[in-house]
Design an enzyme around this catalytic site. Structure first.
Site: not given
Ligand code: PAF
Length: 283
Positions: A36-37
């Site tokens: 996600g990051h």
């Protein structure tokens, strides 16, 4: 990738990039980075000449009894992942680089009302801590663009409002939620779930989809949909905090037949882990 722990070093790096007329993209994080990051870094990379990330577990956004002490800290793996995604600089400050007068002292930024409902009501002071640290980081980096995940949907709105209200000349980009194959939104806190709990937690995404379909489907009243959504979470062994449908611009209650600009938001506890997720109906 260059590593900085001092505010002055970061400021100098960013200043030099600005002098070269480079567009700076910024991704603030608390570390323990996952796909996600990395997707936030990729978005900044596509849009900017230079990309900087910060990894700082911000003490002021955790309440008493929350998971500040056990929040996973994995700086080496974080640095490797950032570099692999083309990040140019990583800011890894100690607490006193961000809070020179101490974490409980000094200036606080508060986003009234929007920061005090839902997550803000369950975690009093949480968004003061978020708005304060993000404002400080914005002042240090002075990016052109900052990217935030929309899993923390209310945080994204709080940051947008803070940015406009404090007149930061920074574009805020909300990035799509990255999910596990079973629908569970990626989060650093998922690692505290065992395999069975990860499967159990997938009910959150299913419930969000169900809420959207019910709202659009048979015109049932909001309170009924929200109450049944909480029941569904409860039946799967989660302890719901809230399961609501709100206007995506300001999280106010929607009008009865509103069909656009909506978001469903859920917060629920599974064992000792508090999970949040949301679904924008226009996606
Ligand atoms: O979303 C997070 O990781 C944090 O709340 C943020 C925006 C980095 C502020 O500490």
């Amino acid at each position: 990738m260059q590593l900085f722990s001092k505010a002055d070093e970061l400021r100098a790096w960013a200043g030099e990039r600005r002098q070269r007329k480079q567009r700076i993209g910024f991704v603030p994080t608390m570390g323990n980075l996952h796909a996600g990051h990395h997707s936030l870094i990729d978005l900044a990379r596509e849009r900017c000449d230079a990309v900087v990330a910060s990894v700082f577990v911000n003490p002021t956004q955790f309440g008493a009894g929350e998971d500040f002490a056990r929040y996973p800290r994995t700086p080496d793996a974080d640095a490797k992942g950032l570099e692999a995604h083309g990040c140019d600089a990583l800011f890894l400050p100690e607490v006193d680089a961000i809070y020179p007068f101490g974490a409980g002292e000094g200036v606080r930024v508060r986003v009234a009302q929007l920061g005090e409902i839902l997550e803000g009501a369950s975690r009093p002071g949480h968004f003061d801590g978020v708005a304060t640290v993000v404002a400080k980081l914005f002042n240090l980096v002075q990016p052109d663009l900052a990217v935030f995940g929309s899993k923390d949907f209310q945080q994204l709105l709080v940051v947008r409002r803070m940015t406009v209200d404090l007149a930061f000349p920074i574009a805020i980009l909300g990035a799509p939620i990255i999910r596990e194959p079973n629908g569970l939104a990626m989060s650093s806190r998922n690692q505290f779930l065992d395999a069975r709990q990860r499967e159990q937690a997938s009910v959150i995404h299913r419930t969000l989809l169900w809420m959207r379909d019910r709202w659009h489907g048979d015109g049932r009243p909001l309170a009924e949909i929200e109450s049944e959504a909480r029941d569904r979470l409860g039946e799967s062994g989660l302890l719901p905090d809230y399961a609501v449908i709100r206007r995506s611009e300001d999280l106010a209650e929607p009008a009865p037949r509103q069909s656009t600009g909506l978001v469903a938001l859920i917060a629920a506890r599974l064992g000792s882990v508090r999970l949040i997720d949301n679904l924008q109906f226009d996606d």
